[in-house]
Design a protein around this motif. Structure first.
Motif, short mmCIF file in Angstrom:
data_model
loop_
_atom_site.label_atom_id
_atom_site.label_comp_id
_atom_site.label_asym_id
_atom_site.label_seq_id
_atom_site.Cartn_x
_atom_site.Cartn_y
_atom_site.Cartn_z
N THR A 155 0.83 -1.20 0.00
CA THR A 155 0.00 0.00 0.00
C THR A 155 0.87 1.25 0.00
O THR A 155 0.60 2.22 -0.72
CB THR A 155 -0.93 0.01 1.23
N GLN A 156 1.96 1.24 0.80
CA GLN A 156 2.87 2.38 0.82
C GLN A 156 3.51 2.58 -0.55
O GLN A 156 3.64 3.71 -1.03
CB GLN A 156 3.95 2.17 1.88
N ALA A 158 2.32 1.73 -3.47
CA ALA A 158 1.31 2.25 -4.39
C ALA A 158 1.05 3.74 -4.14
O ALA A 158 0.91 4.53 -5.08
CB ALA A 158 0.01 1.45 -4.24
N ASN A 159 1.01 4.12 -2.85
CA ASN A 159 0.80 5.54 -2.52
C ASN A 159 1.96 6.41 -3.01
O ASN A 159 1.76 7.52 -3.52
CB ASN A 159 0.63 5.70 -1.01
N ASN A 160 3.20 5.92 -2.83
CA ASN A 160 4.38 6.68 -3.29
C ASN A 160 4.37 6.86 -4.80
O ASN A 160 4.70 7.93 -5.32
CB ASN A 160 5.67 5.98 -2.85
N LEU A 162 1.72 6.84 -6.73
CA LEU A 162 0.63 7.78 -7.06
C LEU A 162 1.06 9.22 -6.77
O LEU A 162 0.78 10.13 -7.56
CB LEU A 162 -0.61 7.42 -6.23
N LYS A 163 1.75 9.42 -5.65
CA LYS A 163 2.24 10.77 -5.31
C LYS A 163 3.22 11.28 -6.36
O LYS A 163 3.18 12.45 -6.77
CB LYS A 163 2.89 10.74 -3.94
#
Length: 471
Positions: A155-156, A158-160, A162-163
């Motif tokens: 999840t981290q 994927a978030n990075n 996306l950011k």
């Protein structure tokens, strides 16, 4: 009546003070259905990853590139020498001198080949070992990922990602103006755009032996010495030197074959007229440097082996009182910086009356040295790590971290304009640059870094496009 009341109360009090029976205790058993996380294995993976990073460095690649560059330059020279020998053939006897020249050329080429073979073999072993280690690390990391049952790491990631995509999108929508470039002035090459490289990276003849020094080419060489390089190493306490070492070509410097060798300034070190500090330049067959224990510039003629001195203005700081510095340390005996460009020799220093700000003076050539025009800047010398000149413009650098140096300041002697927002970065091969010399012959910037010699290409914008051709 009173007696009957007191007795039951005492009995009640006694009962309440008794310890509870084992049957009254409550115990809970916690059972973890997950496997215990292998912290030891994670530590082992981190250690192995650090070893990989320390083994694979840009220096190793550049070492090979420098050797190939030296060989590339040496082979055409051999071809020219063989052609000369053929022209000298009188049918019976070849010229002895030409044969000796070719013999020396072949000896140096053999040195190149030996070092190339050794370096290539070492790189091959390193590649094989690293590939094996990476496969093992990949397998270990995949095993460790199985412990991430709640998908936290994924999840981290994927978030990075996306950011990162959102940042790129934002930059595209709100493009910023390009940073202000240094002034063009009267430079024949055009506008100073950038630094690329490193182009050459070598430990030379004495790997790791002398931390402080300087090297480069003579911008105004004598006939027949156009390809020569010079090297000054501070051989006494990292502060002093009493000779300059010469190399007949860049390839000779890379493999460490010095010819004609040392030109000695004085027999002892340090003493009168010897070199003090690393900021040295060679121009017109003469070495310019900070005289030992004086606020003066010395000029040593390599042919006549005589020394001429130039007294700097009263109040000039010397003997490590006005050094180049970074945040946590200063570079000793860097009070005076000598520089060359298309117009000749310059000296950069500071004085008490300038409150430590950089002062720039032109050194006028002639039998007796004298200072020409002087400029006073607004940049504090101890906030600078190095300076160099290019096309009459003074450039100053500062330390960012062990990997980057920034050219942050310029002073144009033609217009008097100074800028603090240059923003050109030098990629370093070792943490400290102790000397920077610009060569107007081929627009190269020669750096001496913790005993290593590194060169960078200076890019100019000639006729509207970047002049990025390597000479």
């Amino acid at each position: 009546m009173k007696l009957y009341v007191i007795v039951p109360l005492c009995a009640l009090f006694t009962l309440t003070q008794q310890a509870p029976s084992p049957r009254d205790k409550c115990a809970c058993e916690l059972i973890n259905s997950e496997k215990a996380f292998p912290h030891d294995k994670l530590g082992s993976v981190e250690t192995n990853a650090l070893k990989c990073n320390s083994n694979i460095t840009p220096q190793k690649t550049l070492e090979l590139e420098s050797l190939l560059l030296g060989l590339e330059r040496r082979l055409p020279q051999l071809q020219d020498d063989v052609s000369m020998l053929e022209r000298e053939d009188d049918g019976d006897l070849y010229a002895v001198v030409s044969l000796q020249v070719i013999e020396n050329e072949l000896r140096e080429i053999k040195l190149f080949m030996d070092r190339l073979n050794s370096t290539t073999l070492g790189h091959q072993h390193l590649t094989d070992d690293t590939s094996k280690q990476l496969e093992e690390l990949k397998a270990e990391m995949q095993e460790l990922e199985t412990y991430d049952t709640m998908q936290v790491v994924k999840t981290q990631q994927a978030n990075n990602q996306l950011k990162k995509e959102l940042d790129q999108c934002s930059k595209g929508l709100h493009a910023t103006d390009q940073p202000t470039q240094p002034p063009q002035g009267n430079c024949p090459h055009g506008e100073f755009l950038n630094i690329t490289g490193p182009r050459v990276y070598t430990a030379g003849e004495y790997p790791g032996s002398y931390t402080y020094g300087a090297w480069g080419q003579d911008p105004k060489p004598e006939a027949g010495k156009e390809s020569w390089y010079w090297l000054v190493m501070l051989t006494s306490s990292n502060k002093y030197s009493n000779y300059v070492r010469l190399y007949s070509s860049l390839s000779s410097l890379i493999v460490g074959v010095s010819a004609p060798g040392n030109v000695q300034i004085s027999p002892s070190n340090p003493t009168t007229n010897t070199i003090q500090g690393p900021n040295v330049v060679l121009y017109g067959g003469e070495l310019y440097y900070n005289c030992y224990n004086l606020d003066s510039v010395c000029r040593f003629n390599l042919t006549s082996q005589t020394v001429t001195t130039l007294q700097l203005p009263k109040g000039t700081r010397f003997n490590s009182k006005g050094n180049f510095c970074r945040l946590d340390e200063c570079y000793p005996f860097t009070d005076l910086d000598l520089a060359t460009d298309e117009s000749g020799v310059w000296v950069i220093y500071t004085t008490t009356q300038d409150f430590g700000n950089l002062v720039l003076s032109k050194v006028e050539e002639g039998e007796s040295l004298r200072l020409g025009r002087t400029w006073h800047t607004s940049v504090y010398k101890q906030g600078v790590t190095n300076t160099f000149m290019a096309c009459g413009v003074l450039y100053a650098t500062r330390y960012l971290n062990k990997d980057l140096e920034e050219i942050f300041y310029s002073f144009d002697t033609t217009t008097g304009e100074q800028r603090f927002n240059i923003g050109i970065f030098i990629k370093k091969m070792s943490p400290n640059i102790y000397a920077l010399n610009y060569s107007p012959v081929d627009q190269m910037l020669h750096a001496y870094c913790d005993s290593y010699m590194v060169s960078y290409k200076v890019l100019f914008n000639r006729n509207g496009y970047a002049d990025n051709v390597f000479h």
